[in-house]
Design an enzyme around this catalytic site. Structure first.
Site: not given
Ligand code: OAD
Length: 260
Positions: A133, A163, A203, A247
């Site tokens: 990303h 730019c 995560g 994590a």
């Molecule tokens: P999310 O914010 O959707 O999800 C975070 C996940 O981490 C959840 O399932 C939580 O339960 C888990 N979590 C929280 N704290 C944690 C910890 N300490 N240890 C382990 N797990 C934990 O984030 P992403 O799945 O990364 O995209 O979201 C994906 C994408 O959605 C992001 O990269 C962003 C967003 O739209 C873009 O910006 C393109």
């Protein structure tokens, strides 16, 4: 946290290892996720309405300021024990990373793929990181006339820089809603998912595609899939093992067991 012996034996016997991380990886470093409540003057804005090309076209200064606020949060953050454990594991595994799709055919490799834009894996010492990303600490021309460049967090309420090549606005080098992922990065990650022996999903909510499809590909191709998450996700019921916990605790325990 107790790590099953069978899980440790499976990883120890594996030669191709793929680790995919999401926002939960950086939660213990204090980096605000997209789905966290925004604070201060950003409380009244919906991130999904700021992180789009349309929003930037309409109000480049507002979107730039929001990213400057996010850059500040990241600049204050430090890698947590989970980031450091992954960097230690990569070093101890002594396996190369992937630089092309062809590399995924090699006999042994260790590759980290992240959806995070905060650069904390690199700061912790991970050498081979594929950023799906983009990176918050870089900017690029809105007309895409030139390569991305590093950018410092600044506190002011100034508009984005221009730019130096075509005078259009510079924009954050991140993937916005409705935009395609960097093609080369996604191709290597997808091939890696199809060829890995072990896949770790750490995560991530496993809700946002195409990143969420990587675990599905790994499962389809018979990899052992290990999830580390504080909560259940759509992946949990399909994973070979689900480690329920932060994590920053699970990974140091796992990596200590692997390298003992
Ligand atoms: P999310 O914010 O959707 O999800 C975070 C996940 O981490 C959840 O399932 C939580 O339960 C888990 N979590 C929280 N704290 C944690 C910890 N300490 N240890 C382990 N797990 C934990 O984030 P992403 O799945 O990364 O995209 O979201 C994906 C994408 O959605 C992001 O990269 C962003 C967003 O739209 C873009 O910006 C393109």
């Amino acid at each position: 946290m107790q790590i099953p012996e069978k899980l440790i034996a499976t990883i120890t016997g594996s030669r191709r290892i793929l680790v995919v991380t999401g926002a939960g990886m950086s939660a213990e470093s204090g980096v605000p996720t997209f789905r966290d409540a925004q604070t201060g003057m950003w409380e009244k804005y919906d991130p999904a309405e700021l992180a789009t090309p349309e929003a930037f076209r309409k109000n480049p200064t507002l979107v730039w300021q929001w990213y400057q606020w996010r850059r500040h949060k990241v600049a204050e953050a430090l890698p947590n024990p989970g980031h450091r454990a992954l960097a230690d594991w990569e070093r101890a595994s002594d396996k190369p990373g992937l630089h092309s799709v062809a590399d995924t055919q090699q006999d042994a490799w260790f590759q980290l793929v992240t959806q995070n834009v905060d650069g904390l894996h690199q700061q912790a010492g991970s050498r081979n990181v594929i950023e799906l990303h983009g990176n918050l600490l870089e900017a690029r021309c809105f007309s895409d006339c030139h390569e991305a460049t590093a950018i410092a967090a600044s506190g002011g309420d100034e508009p984005p820089p221009r730019c130096p090549h075509c005078d259009d606005w510079m924009r954050p080098n991140v993937v916005w809603f409705g935009e395609a992922l960097p093609q080369a990065a996604l191709e290597i990650a997808s091939h890696a998912a199809a060829h890995c022996d072990v896949f770790l999903s750490i995560g991530t909510s496993s809700l946002v595609y195409p990143a969420a499809a990587l675990a599905e590909t790994a499962l389809r191709h018979g990899a052992a899939v290990i999830e580390v998450n504080t909560r259940e996700t759509p992946l949990s019921e399909h994973a070979t093992w689900s480690l329920r916990g932060p994590a920053g605790e699970a990974l140091p325990t796992l990596v200590a067991a692997l390298t003992r």
